[in-house]
Structure formats: C-alpha cells, structure tokens
Write an enzyme that holds these catalytic residues in place. Sequence first.
Site, mmCIF file in Angstrom:
data_model
loop_
_atom_site.group_PDB
_atom_site.id
_atom_site.type_symbol
_atom_site.label_atom_id
_atom_site.label_comp_id
_atom_site.label_asym_id
_atom_site.label_seq_id
_atom_site.Cartn_x
_atom_site.Cartn_y
_atom_site.Cartn_z
ATOM 1 N N GLU A 59 96.525 78.272 20.446
ATOM 2 C CA GLU A 59 95.769 77.462 19.484
ATOM 3 C C GLU A 59 95.620 76.031 19.988
ATOM 4 O O GLU A 59 94.571 75.410 19.821
ATOM 5 C CB GLU A 59 96.477 77.450 18.124
ATOM 6 C CG GLU A 59 96.489 78.800 17.434
ATOM 7 C CD GLU A 59 97.303 78.787 16.157
ATOM 8 O OE1 GLU A 59 96.710 79.047 15.093
ATOM 9 O OE2 GLU A 59 98.525 78.504 16.220
ATOM 10 N N PHE A 91 78.040 62.122 0.659
ATOM 11 C CA PHE A 91 78.348 63.362 1.373
ATOM 12 C C PHE A 91 78.488 63.093 2.868
ATOM 13 O O PHE A 91 79.361 63.650 3.537
ATOM 14 C CB PHE A 91 77.251 64.410 1.148
ATOM 15 C CG PHE A 91 77.221 64.981 -0.244
ATOM 16 C CD1 PHE A 91 78.319 65.635 -0.771
ATOM 17 C CD2 PHE A 91 76.079 64.883 -1.014
ATOM 18 C CE1 PHE A 91 78.287 66.181 -2.047
ATOM 19 C CE2 PHE A 91 76.025 65.428 -2.293
ATOM 20 C CZ PHE A 91 77.135 66.067 -2.811
ATOM 21 N N TYR A 110 98.463 73.916 8.972
ATOM 22 C CA TYR A 110 97.200 73.753 8.256
ATOM 23 C C TYR A 110 97.430 72.925 6.987
ATOM 24 O O TYR A 110 96.562 72.161 6.565
ATOM 25 C CB TYR A 110 96.598 75.103 7.895
ATOM 26 C CG TYR A 110 96.200 75.964 9.085
ATOM 27 C CD1 TYR A 110 96.276 75.491 10.394
ATOM 28 C CD2 TYR A 110 95.747 77.249 8.894
ATOM 29 C CE1 TYR A 110 95.902 76.284 11.462
ATOM 30 C CE2 TYR A 110 95.368 78.055 9.964
ATOM 31 C CZ TYR A 110 95.459 77.561 11.248
ATOM 32 O OH TYR A 110 95.087 78.340 12.310
ATOM 33 N N GLU A 111 98.602 73.083 6.390
ATOM 34 C CA GLU A 111 98.958 72.310 5.203
ATOM 35 C C GLU A 111 98.892 70.810 5.488
ATOM 36 O O GLU A 111 98.442 70.021 4.655
ATOM 37 C CB GLU A 111 100.377 72.664 4.733
ATOM 38 C CG GLU A 111 100.551 74.095 4.294
ATOM 39 C CD GLU A 111 100.967 75.045 5.428
ATOM 40 O OE1 GLU A 111 100.462 74.931 6.561
ATOM 41 O OE2 GLU A 111 101.798 75.927 5.156
ATOM 42 N N LYS A 137 91.305 78.764 9.015
ATOM 43 C CA LYS A 137 90.650 79.369 10.166
ATOM 44 C C LYS A 137 90.106 80.740 9.781
ATOM 45 O O LYS A 137 90.847 81.594 9.291
ATOM 46 C CB LYS A 137 91.665 79.515 11.298
ATOM 47 C CG LYS A 137 91.077 80.068 12.589
ATOM 48 C CD LYS A 137 92.149 80.210 13.658
ATOM 49 C CE LYS A 137 92.366 78.873 14.318
ATOM 50 N NZ LYS A 137 93.203 78.981 15.524
#
Length: 160
Positions: A59, A91, A110-111, A137
């Site tokens: 990764e 945006f 990811y947290e 992902k």
Amino acid sequence: MHSSLKTMAPAKLERLCVLSFFLFCATVFGTESLESLPEDKLILRGLKFYGFHGVLPEERELGGLFIVDINLWLSLKKAIESDNLADTVSFADTFRLVKKIVEGPPRNLYETVADDIASEMLETFPKINVIRVKFGKPNPSLVNSTVDFLGAELFRKRNH
C-alpha cells in the site's frame, strides 16, 4: 406480510433510515444536540484520489485509489438569500482541502485520514457545525477475499 428490507416499500425504508440516523446522532452527540442539528446539508460524494495510506508495504509503495464522501451540516439560510458563494462553504475549496490530505503524507490507518479531513475542515470552515467523513478504498486486494469497500466513517461536531 413479509417484513424484510428487500420487500419494504421505499418510502417506509427511507423513514426507517432517517429515524436510525437521528437515533445514532442522539447516541453520539446526546439528545440536546439533536435540537441544534442544522437541517441544511452540503454533500460531496464519490471524491476519488490516489494515495499511499495503509499498513501493508504494498500500500505504501504502490498506492491505490481512495474514495471520500462528505456531508457538511450548516445553516444555508444566508447563502440562499444572498446567492453569494461567500455565505456558504465552497465545494471547490472543500475538494482542494480533501485532495491535499488524501494525496499528502501517508497514514497507517484510514481512521486517521478521515479524522485529518474532519479536523481540518472544521478548522478551515467556521460555518460547518457537523461533518461526516467516509474514507476508504474500493475493491481492496485481501488474501482469499473479495471486498467491495474498506474504510472508516466519522462524525465530528464543532466545539463552540
């Protein structure tokens, strides 16, 4: 009558989802914050970026595609009345901030990436009262497994 989710009428299912969301908010934020939860929301869904997050060496070396969904709760009354971008959250500015974080320095979890996004959004845009960040992902490669999505979803509330 069959009461599974597959046979439930769409309107009834939608009401069930809304009720579940409010019960979740009451649990996470407390019941007093439900009264103050703004009813206006900006939505950014399916933002895609390439990053190098994760704990596996592959990764970190090869990287991968990440998807981000964001909901921003804030009052849009002034923006609606003025029709002026300065009275809302852009945006484009939101996209640039998320891109900087996801394509920036790698994180193991990811947290952590989701929290980085939520924290920086709240710090950068004072109009935001509550934020929901879903980061993950799609189609990650796991040994002997097929998974559509792995990720983390966080709700954060501005501390006044």
